[in-house]
Design a protein around this motif. Structure first.
Motif, PDB file in Angstrom:
ATOM      1  N   THR A 274       0.843  -1.183   0.000  1.00 28.48           N
ATOM      2  CA  THR A 274       0.000   0.000   0.000  1.00 28.48           C
ATOM      3  C   THR A 274       0.883   1.239   0.000  1.00 28.48           C
ATOM      4  OG1 THR A 274      -1.790   1.165   1.164  1.00 28.48           O
ATOM      5  CG2 THR A 274      -0.187  -0.013   2.516  1.00 28.48           C
ATOM      6  N   SER A 275       0.464   2.273  -0.732  1.00 34.00           N
ATOM      7  CA  SER A 275       1.296   3.460  -0.914  1.00 34.00           C
ATOM      8  C   SER A 275       0.424   4.687  -1.074  1.00 34.00           C
ATOM      9  CB  SER A 275       2.195   3.320  -2.158  1.00 34.00           C
ATOM     10  OG  SER A 275       2.882   2.095  -2.178  1.00 34.00           O
ATOM     11  N   VAL A 276       1.041   5.841  -0.849  1.00 35.82           N
ATOM     12  CA  VAL A 276       0.426   7.131  -1.143  1.00 35.82           C
ATOM     13  C   VAL A 276       1.323   7.827  -2.159  1.00 35.82           C
ATOM     14  CG1 VAL A 276      -0.322   9.357  -0.255  1.00 35.82           C
ATOM     15  CG2 VAL A 276      -0.643   7.294   1.123  1.00 35.82           C
ATOM     16  N   LEU A 287       5.008   9.197  -1.322  1.00 32.35           N
ATOM     17  CA  LEU A 287       5.154   9.864  -0.031  1.00 32.35           C
ATOM     18  C   LEU A 287       5.357   8.856   1.094  1.00 32.35           C
ATOM     19  CD1 LEU A 287       2.402  12.639  -0.225  1.00 32.35           C
ATOM     20  CD2 LEU A 287       4.819  12.779  -0.849  1.00 32.35           C
ATOM     21  N   ALA A 288       4.686   7.713   1.031  1.00 31.08           N
ATOM     22  CA  ALA A 288       4.792   6.694   2.071  1.00 31.08           C
ATOM     23  C   ALA A 288       4.392   5.357   1.473  1.00 31.08           C
ATOM     24  CB  ALA A 288       3.898   7.035   3.266  1.00 31.08           C
ATOM     25  N   ALA A 393      -2.563   3.381   8.115  1.00 32.58           N
ATOM     26  CA  ALA A 393      -1.305   3.817   8.714  1.00 32.58           C
ATOM     27  C   ALA A 393      -0.432   4.549   7.697  1.00 32.58           C
ATOM     28  CB  ALA A 393      -0.555   2.611   9.278  1.00 32.58           C
ATOM     29  N   VAL A 394      -0.408   4.062   6.466  1.00 36.53           N
ATOM     30  CA  VAL A 394       0.377   4.726   5.423  1.00 36.53           C
ATOM     31  C   VAL A 394      -0.201   6.100   5.108  1.00 36.53           C
ATOM     32  CG1 VAL A 394       0.878   4.643   2.950  1.00 36.53           C
ATOM     33  CG2 VAL A 394       1.341   2.662   4.369  1.00 36.53           C
ATOM     34  N   LEU A 395      -1.506   6.202   5.103  1.00 33.92           N
ATOM     35  CA  LEU A 395      -2.142   7.488   4.839  1.00 33.92           C
ATOM     36  C   LEU A 395      -1.816   8.491   5.939  1.00 33.92           C
ATOM     37  CD1 LEU A 395      -3.946   8.875   2.777  1.00 33.92           C
ATOM     38  CD2 LEU A 395      -5.936   8.023   4.020  1.00 33.92           C
ATOM     39  N   ARG A 396      -1.770   8.005   7.181  1.00 33.36           N
ATOM     40  CA  ARG A 396      -1.395   8.902   8.287  1.00 33.36           C
ATOM     41  C   ARG A 396       0.071   9.307   8.170  1.00 33.36           C
ATOM     42  NH1 ARG A 396      -4.515   5.157  11.280  1.00 33.36           N
ATOM     43  NH2 ARG A 396      -2.603   4.095  11.933  1.00 33.36           N
ATOM     44  N   ASP A 403      -8.861  16.602   2.045  1.00 34.94           N
ATOM     45  CA  ASP A 403      -9.275  17.266   0.814  1.00 34.94           C
ATOM     46  C   ASP A 403      -8.223  17.194  -0.282  1.00 34.94           C
ATOM     47  OD1 ASP A 403      -7.453  18.909   2.055  1.00 34.94           O
ATOM     48  OD2 ASP A 403      -8.520  20.773   1.614  1.00 34.94           O
ATOM     49  N   ARG A 404      -7.057  16.606   0.023  1.00 35.48           N
ATOM     50  CA  ARG A 404      -5.990  16.438  -0.965  1.00 35.48           C
ATOM     51  C   ARG A 404      -5.859  14.987  -1.425  1.00 35.48           C
ATOM     52  NH1 ARG A 404      -3.407  20.858  -3.494  1.00 35.48           N
ATOM     53  NH2 ARG A 404      -4.018  22.665  -2.265  1.00 35.48           N
ATOM     54  N   VAL A 405      -6.776  14.135  -1.020  1.00 32.13           N
ATOM     55  CA  VAL A 405      -6.782  12.734  -1.464  1.00 32.13           C
ATOM     56  C   VAL A 405      -7.688  12.633  -2.689  1.00 32.13           C
ATOM     57  CG1 VAL A 405      -7.330  10.360  -0.857  1.00 32.13           C
ATOM     58  CG2 VAL A 405      -6.336  11.882   0.862  1.00 32.13           C
TER      59      VAL A 405
END
Length: 451
Positions: A274-276, A287-288, A393-396, A403-405
């Motif tokens: 999983t990634s952002v 980013l993560a 957790a990756v999103l955090r 609003d930026r997703v």
């Protein structure tokens, strides 16, 4: 009849003639009627102008097209990070044949973009999925289905997931030690051979190769070395989530504005990642990223086997000896039956994505069992929950404001399970994008990163 008399002149039978003004009006009406009829006849065969864009006329549409529809000219490939709606550069030369390979833990996918810009998957034994497994037979390395079939006779010389072992220098297959890059190269060489066989061309330099975003320099160098040994020179390495985000923005045409991020949820057969990914300037940045190396589609197949085994035990009152031999085969014949069991379990898992219940036959036992979606999802929920918590957790960690997703994109064959999209939406409150063929997303997205 009185119109004819008006055209013929004064009445000969004593009736009054039609006044001149009325005669002129009649002629105008007749001409309008004739012109309208001709226009309607001429317009026959044209598409319905009131149909929505891209909608083909129905077979019974009164103004449906009657002549053959010419095949549209393929559009040039878009810039993978171009603004939505941007037009490709005029006069861009036709692209040379390009190859992209998604070397996966359990399966490898390869797509070819020909010089006419058409994209086609390579087929291996009539399937776009080439098992990444390798098998040693007298020093010769078998790949794909050949390796999987050979494992039924001699499992000790088999490695089903070389990608999981890229932190090792060598792997022992039977009594022979093999350099890890050679084993990876064997699968990539199979891809290169299929390019020559199917398209009659040599795979050119600059093949796109995907890899997990968390891979360091050592693992990436092993992949590059393996590509060179397979004849794929000067490869372009593309992180898997970047390739997925490129597909999302370019192929699907979804909006991914500058400064916005896409959450990529990749549940493959062997692993979960999983990634952002954020679009920043003219590129895409990870980013993560995180993952679960011990969880994939094979673990959900095992749940089906467990559910079937519970039914066998319920019928016999104790563990059936024949069932135990399916779980722990002792010879080649039992290994073949065990492979059939696992193939049926995978097919049942996929069927439960569409049906409320499916049958699973037990080879060698003459028994047919049934598994419901409710039973499967109850067993699968704890595993899916692990992937959802890892994604949260990756999103955090990426610290992206809600609003930026821009979206949540599901890739990998195991994401066909409706439960994955349901639980993600329930916990993240982001509506996921799911595709019919999630296995090819990463490879096709990588094609757009080849210069």
């Amino acid at each position: 009849m009185w119109i004819i008399r008006a055209l013929a002149g004064p009445a000969a039978d004593g009736q009054a003639a039609v006044p001149t003004g009325r005669f002129v009006a009649i002629v105008v009406v007749v001409l309008i009627a004739v012109g309208s009829t001709a226009l309607i006849l001429r317009e026959r065969g044209r598409a319905n102008p009131f149909a929505p864009p891209g909608r083909e006329p129905a077979a019974n549409d009164p103004v449906a097209r009657t002549e053959p529809v010419p095949e549209p000219t393929p559009e040039p490939l878009a810039d993978p990070v171009a603004e939505p709606g941007a037009q490709p550069e005029a006069g861009r030369p036709t692209a040379a044949p390009r190859l992209a390979v998604d070397y996966g833990t359990s399966n490898t996918v390869a797509l070819m973009r020909r010089d006419d810009d058409r994209i086609r998957p390579l087929l291996f034994d009539a399937s776009p999925l080439l098992p990444s497994a390798v098998h040693d037979v007298g020093g010769q390395i078998l790949t794909g289905r050949d390796a999987v079939n050979a494992a039924r006779l001699d499992p000790g010389r088999h490695e089903p997931n070389p990608k999981r072992r890229l932190n090792e220098n060598s792997i022992l297959l039977g009594d022979r030690e093999h350099d890890l890059a050679d084993l990876v190269a064997a699968t990539l060489r199979r891809v290169a051979d299929e390019v020559r066989h199917a398209f009659g061309v040599e795979p050119g330099p600059g093949t796109a190769l995907t890899h997990p975003a968390a891979w360091g320099a050592i693992r990436r160098s092993i992949l590059t070395d393996a590509a060179a040994r397979a004849g794929l020179t000067d490869p372009v390495l593309v992180p898997e989530p970047v390739a997925a985000a490129t597909y999302y923005a370019t192929v699907l045409g979804q909006t991914l504005p500058h400064g916005h991020s896409l959450v990529v949820y990749d549940l493959g057969a062997g692993t979960f990642d999983t990634s952002v990914v954020r679009r920043d300037g003219d590129g895409l940045d990870v980013l993560a990223a995180d993952g679960l190396d011990d969880l994939g589609g094979l673990d959900f197949d095992a749940l089906v086997v467990d559910l079937v085994g519970a039914q066998v035990r319920a019928r016999t009152g104790e563990a059936d000896e024949r069932w135990q031999h399916l779980l722990r085969p002792r010879d080649a014949a039992e290994r073949r039956l065990a492979r059939l069991l696992w193939d049926d379990a995978r097919a049942a898992k996929e069927a439960l994505s569409r049906l409320p219940m499916t049958a699973v036959s037990l080879p060698g036992l003459g028994v047919e069992t049934h598994v419901t979606r409710e039973q499967f999802e109850a067993a699968a929920r704890p595993l899916v929950d692990r992937t959802v918590r890892a994604t949260a957790a990756v999103l955090r960690a990426a610290a992206v404001p809600p609003d930026r997703v821009a979206g949540l994109f599901l890739v990998g064959g195991a994401t066909r399970m409706p439960l994955a999209a349901t639980m993600l939406f329930q916990q993240l409150r982001i509506r996921p994008t799911v595709l019919e063929q999630p296995e090819i997303v990463v490879a096709e997205g990588a094609l757009h990163h080849i210069p």
